[in-house]
Write a protein that holds these residues in place. Structure first.
Motif, short mmCIF file in Angstrom:
data_model
loop_
_atom_site.label_atom_id
_atom_site.label_comp_id
_atom_site.label_asym_id
_atom_site.label_seq_id
_atom_site.Cartn_x
_atom_site.Cartn_y
_atom_site.Cartn_z
N ILE A 149 72.69 0.40 -88.34
CA ILE A 149 72.86 1.35 -89.44
C ILE A 149 74.11 1.02 -90.25
N PHE A 150 74.03 1.33 -91.54
CA PHE A 150 75.13 1.22 -92.48
C PHE A 150 75.48 2.64 -92.90
N VAL A 151 76.71 3.06 -92.66
CA VAL A 151 77.15 4.43 -92.93
C VAL A 151 78.19 4.41 -94.03
N ALA A 152 78.00 5.25 -95.05
CA ALA A 152 78.93 5.25 -96.18
C ALA A 152 79.08 6.65 -96.74
N GLU A 153 80.25 6.89 -97.30
CA GLU A 153 80.53 8.08 -98.10
C GLU A 153 81.11 7.56 -99.41
N THR A 154 80.48 7.96 -100.53
CA THR A 154 80.91 7.41 -101.81
C THR A 154 80.94 8.49 -102.88
N MET A 155 81.79 8.30 -103.88
CA MET A 155 81.89 9.30 -104.94
C MET A 155 80.76 9.13 -105.94
N VAL A 156 80.27 10.25 -106.46
CA VAL A 156 79.21 10.26 -107.45
C VAL A 156 79.58 11.21 -108.58
N TYR B 174 72.67 12.63 -98.66
CA TYR B 174 72.95 14.03 -98.94
C TYR B 174 74.07 14.14 -99.97
N TYR B 175 73.82 14.93 -100.99
CA TYR B 175 74.77 15.17 -102.07
C TYR B 175 75.62 16.39 -101.73
N TYR B 176 76.95 16.19 -101.70
CA TYR B 176 77.88 17.27 -101.41
C TYR B 176 78.54 17.72 -102.71
N GLY B 177 77.91 18.64 -103.40
CA GLY B 177 78.42 19.09 -104.67
C GLY B 177 79.70 19.90 -104.56
N GLN B 178 79.92 20.53 -103.41
CA GLN B 178 81.11 21.37 -103.23
C GLN B 178 82.34 20.55 -102.87
N TYR B 179 82.14 19.27 -102.64
CA TYR B 179 83.23 18.40 -102.19
C TYR B 179 83.85 17.69 -103.38
N GLY B 180 85.17 17.74 -103.50
CA GLY B 180 85.86 17.04 -104.57
C GLY B 180 86.47 15.75 -104.05
N ALA C 88 88.37 20.98 -107.40
CA ALA C 88 87.29 20.19 -106.83
C ALA C 88 86.06 20.14 -107.72
N GLU C 89 85.79 21.24 -108.45
CA GLU C 89 84.55 21.30 -109.24
C GLU C 89 84.56 20.40 -110.46
N ILE C 90 85.70 19.79 -110.81
CA ILE C 90 85.72 18.83 -111.92
C ILE C 90 86.21 17.45 -111.45
N LEU C 91 86.19 17.24 -110.13
CA LEU C 91 86.38 15.92 -109.54
C LEU C 91 85.00 15.31 -109.25
N PRO C 92 84.93 14.01 -109.00
CA PRO C 92 83.65 13.45 -108.54
C PRO C 92 83.18 14.16 -107.27
N ALA C 93 81.87 14.29 -107.13
CA ALA C 93 81.28 14.81 -105.91
C ALA C 93 81.11 13.66 -104.92
N ALA C 94 80.43 13.92 -103.80
CA ALA C 94 80.26 12.89 -102.77
C ALA C 94 78.81 12.82 -102.32
N VAL C 95 78.40 11.62 -101.99
CA VAL C 95 77.14 11.39 -101.27
C VAL C 95 77.48 10.77 -99.93
N ARG C 96 76.90 11.32 -98.89
CA ARG C 96 76.99 10.71 -97.57
C ARG C 96 75.62 10.14 -97.23
N MET C 97 75.61 8.91 -96.72
CA MET C 97 74.32 8.25 -96.52
C MET C 97 74.33 7.33 -95.31
N VAL C 98 73.13 7.14 -94.76
CA VAL C 98 72.91 6.21 -93.66
C VAL C 98 71.72 5.35 -94.06
N LEU C 99 71.91 4.03 -93.97
CA LEU C 99 70.88 3.09 -94.40
C LEU C 99 70.54 2.14 -93.27
N GLN C 100 69.31 1.65 -93.31
CA GLN C 100 68.87 0.58 -92.40
C GLN C 100 68.14 -0.47 -93.21
#
Length: 246
Positions: A152-159, A212-218, A230-242
């Motif tokens: 698995i590839f695990v990442a958290e990235t700004m969106v 998963y999109y974390y809209g409440q996360y700045g 936080a509401e005017i910072l980039p949000a976050a996506v957390r993801m797991v890929l194979q």
């Protein structure tokens, strides 16, 4: 100044700091991503033990996530383009009796040699630092080439979100690239819309097992954004890929 030179200078400025101070800092900063990684491993690789698990941390810097995983027994390799950061990582790991493998290199270069496959690859907030499409595609190929079967590839990235505040000294273009002034304008972050990110991952032939999109996360792109709500910072996506099964 290039982004690579900027980071190298930043690490060089802290050469005088003790490894024990850096140990506390990197482990504290890394706990959120570490928790995502451990939850993902337990969910998607439940039959593999932490002891001896082959782990690669990309964009590792001083290896905070890798150190926390080494404490669980994982066999950790760190890759980063900063030799200074990796030297500091070795000193930090040595404080706890770990001898970590390190690779100095750019994950967007196809000649980067890793020479093995990994059960778990962790993106240490690197993906959104890759601003050009060819670089991102090369990075994805590196991941797919070095994931073990069922790994698995695990990442958290700004969106991106609809409201996004851009302070002085930065600009944001139509390609969703954030630029910073380092004497000249330098691209520093790619903040895609979450749907565009999902499309990009599908085109890279990943199997998306969690997204998963974390809209409440700045997500703070730079210390200049620290006091922004936080509401005017980039949000976050957390993801797991194979890798997709052919």
């Amino acid at each position: 100044m290039s982004l690579q030179e900027y980071y190298e200078d930043s690490y060089n400025m802290e050469r005088g700091r003790g490894a024990s101070d850096l140990l506390h800092e990197v482990t504290t900063y890394s706990k959120g991503l570490f928790n995502l990684v451990t939850e993902s491993k337990d969910r998607f690789l439940p039959n593999l033990d932490w002891n001896g698990l082959k782990v690669l941390e990309t964009g590792a810097g001083r290896g905070g996530v890798g150190l926390l995983l080494a404490r669980l027994g994982a066999d950790v390799t760190l890759v980063d383009f900063s030799p200074t950061a990796l030297d500091q990582a070795k000193n930090i790991f040595a404080l706890e009796g770990f001898e970590v493998k390190t690779v100095v290199g750019d994950v967007t270069h196809p000649d980067l040699e890793l020479n093995q496959k990994y059960d778990l690859i962790v993106d240490s907030h690197l993906l959104h630092c890759l601003t050009e499409d060819p670089d991102r595609a090369s990075y994805y190929r590196l991941i797919t080439d070095h994931l073990a079967p069922n790994g698995i590839f695990v990442a958290e990235t700004m969106v991106h979100r609809k409201k996004l505040f851009i302070p002085d000294g930065f600009m944001f273009d139509e390609r969703n690239v954030l630029w910073q002034m380092f004497g000249k304008w330098t691209p520093v972050r790619r903040i895609l819309d979450s749907l565009d990110l999902e499309r990009e991952l599908n085109e890279a032939h990943f199997n998306i097992v969690y997204f998963y999109y974390y809209g409440q996360y700045g997500f703070v792109p730079h210390r200049s954004f620290m006091d922004i709500p936080a509401e005017i910072l980039p949000a976050a996506v957390r993801m797991v890929l194979q890798n997709k099964v052919s």
